[in-house]
Design a protein around this motif. Sequence first.
Motif, PDB file in Angstrom:
ATOM      1  N   THR A 133      97.059 -67.001  -3.690  1.00 32.02           N
ATOM      2  CA  THR A 133      96.510 -66.791  -2.354  1.00 32.02           C
ATOM      3  C   THR A 133      96.938 -65.395  -1.911  1.00 32.02           C
ATOM      4  N   PRO A 134      96.360 -64.875  -0.799  1.00 32.32           N
ATOM      5  CA  PRO A 134      96.826 -63.570  -0.305  1.00 32.32           C
ATOM      6  C   PRO A 134      98.303 -63.577   0.079  1.00 32.32           C
ATOM      7  N   GLU A 135      98.853 -64.784   0.306  1.00 29.93           N
ATOM      8  CA  GLU A 135     100.259 -64.888   0.709  1.00 29.93           C
ATOM      9  C   GLU A 135     101.192 -65.282  -0.422  1.00 29.93           C
ATOM     10  N   TRP A 136     100.655 -65.536  -1.618  1.00 28.29           N
ATOM     11  CA  TRP A 136     101.494 -66.085  -2.682  1.00 28.29           C
ATOM     12  C   TRP A 136     101.090 -65.540  -4.051  1.00 28.29           C
ATOM     13  N   SER A 137     102.050 -64.903  -4.722  1.00 28.93           N
ATOM     14  CA  SER A 137     101.879 -64.456  -6.109  1.00 28.93           C
ATOM     15  C   SER A 137     102.883 -65.184  -6.993  1.00 28.93           C
ATOM     16  N   HIS A 138     102.438 -65.539  -8.179  1.00 24.70           N
ATOM     17  CA  HIS A 138     103.267 -66.335  -9.082  1.00 24.70           C
ATOM     18  C   HIS A 138     103.376 -65.641 -10.439  1.00 24.70           C
ATOM     19  N   HIS A 139     104.620 -65.499 -10.915  1.00 25.29           N
ATOM     20  CA  HIS A 139     104.902 -64.872 -12.199  1.00 25.29           C
ATOM     21  C   HIS A 139     105.350 -65.954 -13.177  1.00 25.29           C
ATOM     22  N   HIS A 140     104.578 -66.143 -14.246  1.00 27.08           N
ATOM     23  CA  HIS A 140     104.888 -67.161 -15.246  1.00 27.08           C
ATOM     24  C   HIS A 140     105.336 -66.467 -16.532  1.00 27.08           C
ATOM     25  N   LEU A 141     106.549 -66.754 -16.964  1.00 27.22           N
ATOM     26  CA  LEU A 141     107.071 -66.267 -18.234  1.00 27.22           C
ATOM     27  C   LEU A 141     107.124 -67.448 -19.191  1.00 27.22           C
ATOM     28  N   ALA A 142     106.362 -67.374 -20.269  1.00 28.48           N
ATOM     29  CA  ALA A 142     106.239 -68.481 -21.217  1.00 28.48           C
ATOM     30  C   ALA A 142     106.843 -68.091 -22.557  1.00 28.48           C
ATOM     31  N   VAL A 143     107.866 -68.842 -22.974  1.00 29.53           N
ATOM     32  CA  VAL A 143     108.481 -68.640 -24.294  1.00 29.53           C
ATOM     33  C   VAL A 143     107.706 -69.503 -25.295  1.00 29.53           C
ATOM     34  N   ILE A 144     107.200 -68.884 -26.336  1.00 31.64           N
ATOM     35  CA  ILE A 144     106.363 -69.588 -27.314  1.00 31.64           C
ATOM     36  C   ILE A 144     107.125 -69.730 -28.634  1.00 31.64           C
TER      37      ILE A 144
END
Length: 297
Positions: free
Chosen positions: A80-91
């Motif tokens: 959303t304009p108010e929320w950014s999400h950073h996903h770090l995925a270990v494979i």
Amino acid sequence: MRQTTRLGAYGVLRDDNGRVLLQHMTAVSQLPDSWWLPGGGVEHGEHPADAVVREFAEETGLDVEVAALREIVSDLTAYTPEWSHHHLAVIYDLKLAGGTLARDVVESDAVNVWTHPSDIEGSPVSPVIADVLGVTGPSLPTPRWERQVPASQPSQRRRRIGSYAWITDADGRVLLTLIAEGSWGAGLWHLPGGGIDFGETPERCVLREIHEETDQDAVLGELRCIGSKHDRESTADDGEPEDFPGVSIVYTATIATPKPLRILDIGGSTSDVRWFHPGEIADLPLTLTAQRALASD
């Protein structure tokens, strides 16, 4: 803007026919008809390798073992304009150790399917599948449950995720940094690197940190190892007791033509930087991250 970071662990498991075990989301899920790798979030204080084994057992009914560390996928999404999400995925690459495949994932919002990646080309796929398996498809919509900005998490649930490098030159020397007084681990020799900033990839982080701490131009190689440390008696910035875990991502790196060593981040956590021959390192007081990187040789 609210910024959240999630650390996840996911696995690539293949059968004798080269098919990969994937999860196909059902009509009752938030993202119907999309495809995902089995796996999920790393719990507080948990090592990513333990997390992927646990998640596979919970979601597929299969017992797996980690065969190799494959890669790290970094994905930044503005929900959303108010929320950014950073996903770090270990494979991880996995191998089967037992169990019986369960058709439905818990809560029946997905089905476990053995399939060739080419068979799902053009279908909606998670960013992890797109990166790891090279499958292209339409962008996923924002799930309904992710359209509301989450509340702040308690400070004791924080986790430090850092990116570091085992750096060598043409003569086989290893570049280490000394942790400054007043910083955690003061007096220990460490690997160049540091905490990953929000939205930053591990690769970009470690190259930035190498420059700031040593003034060297490094070329990254493969992932070397991942370490996990759980300090149950840490102290937060406000002086309060804190149960604090950390995860360290370590790459190999080389410097073809070393320059004079120089600390650019004056007043930071680094007080010295030196080249060491491999035989000298074992006698140094080392951080846990440096010890694990040394043992990975």
